[in-house]
Design a protein around this motif. Sequence first.
Motif, PDB file in Angstrom:
ATOM      1  N   SER A 314       0.837  -1.216   0.000  1.00  0.00           N
ATOM      2  CA  SER A 314       0.000   0.000   0.000  1.00  0.00           C
ATOM      3  C   SER A 314       0.865   1.255   0.000  1.00  0.00           C
ATOM      4  O   SER A 314       0.419   2.328  -0.425  1.00  0.00           O
ATOM      5  CB  SER A 314      -0.945   0.002   1.210  1.00  0.00           C
ATOM      6  N   THR A 317       1.260   2.097  -3.429  1.00  0.00           N
ATOM      7  CA  THR A 317       0.017   2.729  -3.892  1.00  0.00           C
ATOM      8  C   THR A 317       0.027   4.216  -3.562  1.00  0.00           C
ATOM      9  O   THR A 317      -0.320   5.060  -4.402  1.00  0.00           O
ATOM     10  CB  THR A 317      -1.207   2.068  -3.214  1.00  0.00           C
ATOM     11  N   THR A 321       0.028   7.289  -6.148  1.00  0.00           N
ATOM     12  CA  THR A 321      -1.009   8.316  -6.054  1.00  0.00           C
ATOM     13  C   THR A 321      -0.397   9.705  -6.033  1.00  0.00           C
ATOM     14  O   THR A 321      -0.850  10.624  -6.743  1.00  0.00           O
ATOM     15  CB  THR A 321      -1.870   8.096  -4.792  1.00  0.00           C
ATOM     16  N   VAL A 408      -1.947   2.984 -11.060  1.00  0.00           N
ATOM     17  CA  VAL A 408      -1.806   2.664  -9.637  1.00  0.00           C
ATOM     18  C   VAL A 408      -1.880   1.158  -9.420  1.00  0.00           C
ATOM     19  O   VAL A 408      -1.131   0.585  -8.606  1.00  0.00           O
ATOM     20  CB  VAL A 408      -2.886   3.402  -8.811  1.00  0.00           C
ATOM     21  N   THR A 412       0.988  -1.125  -7.783  1.00  0.00           N
ATOM     22  CA  THR A 412       0.673  -1.876  -6.552  1.00  0.00           C
ATOM     23  C   THR A 412       0.908  -3.371  -6.730  1.00  0.00           C
ATOM     24  O   THR A 412       1.569  -4.028  -5.903  1.00  0.00           O
ATOM     25  CB  THR A 412      -0.788  -1.627  -6.148  1.00  0.00           C
ATOM     26  N   PHE A 435      -9.127   1.236  -6.164  1.00  0.00           N
ATOM     27  CA  PHE A 435      -8.440   2.074  -7.159  1.00  0.00           C
ATOM     28  C   PHE A 435      -9.444   2.900  -7.963  1.00  0.00           C
ATOM     29  O   PHE A 435      -9.201   4.061  -8.299  1.00  0.00           O
ATOM     30  CB  PHE A 435      -7.616   1.211  -8.119  1.00  0.00           C
TER      31      PHE A 435
END
Length: 1238
Positions: A314, A317, A321, A408, A412, A435
């Motif tokens: 994460s 992620t 982002t 993303v 990930t 997502f």
Amino acid sequence: MRDHTFKPDGQLDQSRDQANELSSSQPDSKASRSNLEIRRAKSNRPHADPRRVGFSLHSCNANMSKHASLEEPLLKDEASVNNNNSDSNEILTSYSKAGFFSILTFSWMSPLITLGSKKTLNHEDLPLLSANDTAYGTFSTFRKKLELECGNVRTVTTIKLAKVLLLSTWEGILISGLYAFVYVCATYVGPYLIDNLVQYLNDENKAKNEGYVLATAFVASKLVECLSQRHWMFTFQQVGVRMQSMLVSIIYAKGLTLSCKSKEGHSSGEIINLMTVDAERIGEFCWYMHDLWMAVLQVSLALFILRRSVGVASVATFAATVIVMLLNLPMASLQEKFQANLMEFKDKRMKATTEILMNMRILKLQAWEMKFLSKIIQLRKLEETWLKKFLIGTAIVRFLFFNTPTFVAVVTFGACVLLGIPLETGKILSALATFRILQMPIYNFPDTLSVMAETKVSLDRVVAFLRLDDLQTDVVEKLPRGSSDIAIEIVDGNFSWELSSVYTTLKNINLRVFHGTRVAVCGTVGSGKSSLLSCIIGEIPKISGILKVCGTKAFVAQSAWIQSCKIEENILFGKEMDREKYEKVLEACSLKKDLEVLPFGDQTIIGEKGINLSGGQKQRVQIARALYQDADIYLLDDPFSAVDAHTGSHLFKVLFSKLSCFDGKVMKEGRITQSGKYNDILTSGTNFMELVGAHRKALSSQEVENIDGRNGKLDETIVPKGQLVQDEERERGSIGLKVFWKYITTAYGGALVPFLFLSQILTVVLQIASNYWMALATPVSATAEPAIGTFTLMVVYVSLAIGSSFTTLARAVLAAIAGYKTATMLFNQMHLSFIRAPMSFFDSTPSGRILNRASTDQSTVDMSISNLAWGFTYDLVQLLGIIAVMSQAAWQVFIVLIPVMAACIWYQRYYSASARELARLTGICQAPVIQHFSETISGSTTISCFEQESRFNETNMQLIDKFSQPKLYSASAMEWLSFRLDLLSSTIFAFCLAFLVSFPSSIADPRIAGLAVTYGINLNAVQSSLISILCNLENKIISVERILQYTSIPSEAPFVIKDNQPDHSWPSFGEVHIQDLQVQYAPHLPLVLRGLTCTFTAGAKTGIVGRTGSGKTTLVQALFRLVEPLAGKILIDNINISSIGVHDLRSRLSIIPQDPTMFEGTVRSNLDPLEEYTDEQIWEALGMCQLGDEVRKKVGKLDSPVTENGENWSMGQRQLVCLGRVLLKKSKILVLNEATVR
């Protein structure tokens, strides 16, 4: 300005009046005057001799007539429904009176939507606005808070204005924020529970109760999400309408108090952009107001879910982002720059368009309309340069938006592979659903920054306008009525239009005028006569000295200002009707005979700028307006300039004969050089004697050739048996497919359409394929062995993602190209169409309607419709894809899907009837706001002198609220529909879940079931988006419909007939022969010119005389083919003018109009707009029209600036510029329409 000579007894020389009514090719007379008529009001004087009505009879009530209280509901007399409607009581049910359940479900809108499904909605069918939504209810509070914050509006800053806007609407902002918080939390319930559902379906020993609990949680979260989203959107739109109303109100109020210098730097077109574009953009910022803190909350919730699904991956992620957000920031900055430049050039274009519309008659008479059209097209091309950049930037932003989930996800899942984190179907589906939701904050963050930047630009523009200089409030010291015998007193007064200029407009003015006296001010053109009146009104900044005024004032402007309303309303001008006084005023101003000719008498609605009245009629309506006020001081600026000799003599006797004392003032170069009685000033110096001598010389040079009336007859003015200005045309019923078809096929004949559809289908197919691949290629649980290696898994997934990215980019770029090309072509078609429209179109069409299309509607076509049109087709493909995926897990969903979709279509059709008319009403109701503002700006001096600012502000707020009504109810109707469609789509989702939980044995693969639920979570969002975009598109496409209306205006006669063009030397002599000429304004109306036959010999000076409305102007219009003859013909040098193009005709004739017109630009561009002459020729013409010395004084010489409407030049100087144009042109035929009246 027109000259008046005086006899010792103070009476006008009537023979001078009669002769000066004729046109002359050499306007030698320089003398002109304005009148100040002052009397003391007697508060107890009864009605008396009608010859003195409104002038020396009645006392003037200093208090304005009472207006409706600001607390009263909007349009209380207008918002009732047709009495024939049995549901009128229901329709009057407003939002403020609705109960809890009605507000919760938007059922308070149902009566209106039901009515709209039965009949075409009109404005009177709409419910009243609640007090908090009206301009009345919001502006006074907003104004007080702004003054409390800033002290004075002129010291406002962008931050302070934004702060006061927020404080004025804080309740709505807070409530919408609470709804937004609940909405965000509800959206993440589904992704959080997906893994639990997949594991439940994969568990052979599952308990049904657990499944039902999961299904209930899914459905409950969707219902909460639906309710909170709908009320969030409704509330912020409500706040947006309030903000827009407050801003438009304060911009209008500021426009009433602007100084003349400020007006020169800001045209009405620029200010209209502030009201229509900038105020709306600030209001629409409410859509993005909560996005920043929502983004933080959404990202935090997403990371929480992803930490549960993919562990430490994460962090990747979060990094991805942040990277995507940072990538969007440069685009947001560029978009801000593009938007600012786009608005700058839009302002310039609207400024030029406004000027052209205001002076279209002159442009057609001079055959300049195509030259000025090219000016608009050139400005539009500069605007298009930035529009193109903005649209391409938008395409890139959309590309980043749609590829964010994919990027993303790749990062990930790649991190999971590298870190050795096992990928399971449930966790992957949970991540994919997260997502998809995370896509919005990632996209909205830079978009919000961009919108914030755009809003700041708009706020800066509004603040810059509010900070402009107002009229000085200390110029005039106002004394109470009856407190002094002196009406006007100026001591050592120095005044200047330009405080920074070395030239003072009025120098060392000493003037004392007692009540009951009349004063005539004489002087050459540009001597300062009108400026003297302006300084008494308080329009000119004071440098030094004392100016005192005792009593109320009434003003008659040199250039008539008439409102576009009934004649009666023009005369009453806000005062209550006193029938006896009103009739006396009509008699005094010789208006009764004119009213008998008009189809509706004094109830006839006057067109824009008094277009359906003659010059004399407009002037007499102005005088009647002043007389009805019973003022103490009357300021008359050349009041008889446009009336015939007989009427002028009558008005003079009525207005002046009862006053005992007649004083004269002679002005020269801004000074009062002589003062006294006629004989005294005639013998006391040379200035006045020169004026009188020049005037007598002008009279002796006049030659009159009478037209034999036996061969033809000039009938009285005939006007249509219906109001000239009708309600704006609007389409009714459903929007025809031809409008949509026309839009999508305008660009390249629709060649891009197949490629756009193909790119959208491929995008959706590749996205679904990539998600299918990840769901099926990974194990359903940690104990299951993966069937495919991680390398192969990621290679295939990345390949599908890259393919989807390319198709997304193609779709965004193609949509931008198609939208840009369509907007450009519609713009060119509309402008060419209305430029080539006959003059009758402009006479009956207020400029606000055209400006509304050129501004608001064109902006919609430029910026919105392309995204909506292709967004709708993309959502449709997405919806079909979701249904296909869901049917893979539970084909039984079609059992519910078919009736639900049928219900959705029914609801949409049921809603559309009302929504279309509400959107049309919104478009129609904005034009009067624009029109009223344009009218107010042009008449601000009159409004200020009559102290009618508060009444005009109230009228503006009524028009704003009339516009806000359909706009707010259109948004409410959208939420009404969206709420019901959300419930229906939730029904499909609930059925799918119930089936999966109740019949788990029928599921072939839990992974497919999980994927179906993942897509099902998004079902109501896609369906809601689809219907929302469709409804929004139907509303916005009305802008295309309105533009298309103006692309098919019937054109006037051909511009040029190539097969029948006259020689370049035509007309070589200038003989005009009229044979049996018959002219009428419409097929169903009587003839205006009846069989007129006469000849104007070459080289002769011919004067056409007649009473006001006798047909003189009609003959001129027929000569220039502004109106085509019914029968007969006009021959110029034996060529029938109807057989050649109108450009060839008008370009060979010259005219000096009654109302002198100058255009914004330079002295050179005003004299030679077609750039046909050398500087030497221009200087020669300036010398001949006695303007050479004046222009040489200016710093820029021929390039000296001319402001909008030539406001920095006196009326007489403007007339001389018009004379200079014809001297340059050297035509054989010259028409002077009372050219020496100024």
